[in-house]
Design an enzyme around this catalytic site. Structure first.
Site, PDB file in Angstrom:
ATOM      1  CE  LYS A  11      -4.411   1.382   1.949  1.00 34.95           C
ATOM      2  NZ  LYS A  11      -4.992   1.710   0.667  1.00 34.95           N
ATOM      3  CD  GLU A  51      -6.637  -3.762  -6.258  1.00 37.06           C
ATOM      4  OE1 GLU A  51      -7.137  -3.852  -5.136  1.00 37.06           O
ATOM      5  OE2 GLU A  51      -5.424  -3.549  -6.448  1.00 37.06           O
TER       6      GLU A  51
END
Ligand code: PMP
Length: 293
Positions: free
Chosen positions: A151, A184
């Site tokens: 992330k 995603e």
């Protein structure tokens, strides 16, 4: 109202929360972050978020100057100082101040900040009516270049996809991986329902392993629903009975059309609605998070 921000060991008012223009988070997107939520006086899945933060740091060879316990306390204390019981929390660890070159060895100390604020991502009616989304041309980063499991502060890949979506008049975009399989969305994981089975792309497709994604898979299994992490293509999304997205900010949100094709009846599906309910119950339950006070 001015927020109190945690910045490198101190709590300061937001107009005093300043980072250097030489911070490599700013110059190069060199750093990592977490988005976390607090519900009803508890921080939801705080340990999972802290663990992912330290894993992201490890992956980019970044030493976080405080340990996981101290980081946990930073989150809780930021909420206390802002008197927040329901909030969105942003933890950022950047490489810190360096010179204009990209060499991280020139950044002696990583910078840590924590912001807690009251926000919701999508308007309430989106949860009731569902979202229209599109598939965009921008492919998800390949794991061999910048693994989506990290992330990182480098979100340009997602931002380019978001720009495509908003230019097309929708709020979210489905991103495919290099092989053309569904990966995603820009800030959420994707699930499809077909013939009573719940299916989501496996991590090797190149996704962030969402904490909400993992919760929803568990909740579905508890309901006796068959859950599969399986590769699928855009076609499978079009012909799915239901589609929904999961993420800390978005929670669980139904999708009712993809690229102009209605999903199922064009309304949020039954399994989606049940899982939304289960998820809301879980976020309110005492087992689901760390107490702020
Ligand atoms: N994918 C991406 C690219 C994201 O930015 C997010 C939001 N963190 C997610 C998925 C969902 O992850 P989580 O459920 O852990 O918030």
């Amino acid at each position: 109202m001015s927020l109190v921000i945690y910045l490198d060991g101190e709590f300061v008012h937001e107009d005093q929360a300043k980072v250097s223009v030489f911070d490599h988070g700013y110059l190069y997107g060199d750093g990592i972050f977490e988005g976390i939520r607090a519900y009803n006086g508890r921080v939801f899945k705080l340990k999972e978020h802290i663990d992912r933060l330290y894993d992201s740091a490890k992956a980019i060879n970044l030493t976080i100057p405080i340990n996981a316990e101290e980081m946990t306390e930073v989150v809780l204390e930021t909420l206390r100082r802002n008197n927040l019981r329901d909030a969105y929390i942003r933890l950022v660890v950047s490489r810190g101040k360096g010179d204009l070159g990209l060499d991280p060895r020139k950044c002696p100390k990583a910078s840590v900040l924590c912001i807690a604020a009251a926000i919701t991502l999508y308007p309430k009616e989106c949860y009731e009516k569902g979202l229209d989304v599109i598939t965009v041309a921008t492919r998800r980063n390949i794991p061999e270049a910048l693994n989506p499991k990290i992330k990182s502060l480098n979100y340009l890949n997602n931002i380019l996809a978001k720009i495509e979506a908003t230019r097309a008049g929708v709020l979210e975009a489905i991103m495919l991986n290099q092989e053309g399989y569904v990966a995603e969305c820009t800030g959420d994981n994707i699930f499809i329902v077909k013939n009573g089975r719940l299916i989501t792309p496996p991590p090797h497709v190149g996704i962030l392993e969402g904490i909400t994604r993992n919760c929803v898979m568990e909740l579905a299994r508890e309901r006796g629903i068959e859950v599969a992490e399986q590769v699928f293509a855009r076609y499978d999304v079009y012909v799915a009975d239901e589609v929904f997205l999961t993420g800390t900010a978005a929670e669980v949100i139904p999708v009712v059309s993809v690229d102009g094709r209605n999903i199922g009846s064009g309304e949020p599906g039954t399994m989606t609605k049940r899982l939304i309910e289960d998820f809301h119950k879980l976020t309110q339950s005492s087992a689901a998070g760390a107490e702020i006070y």
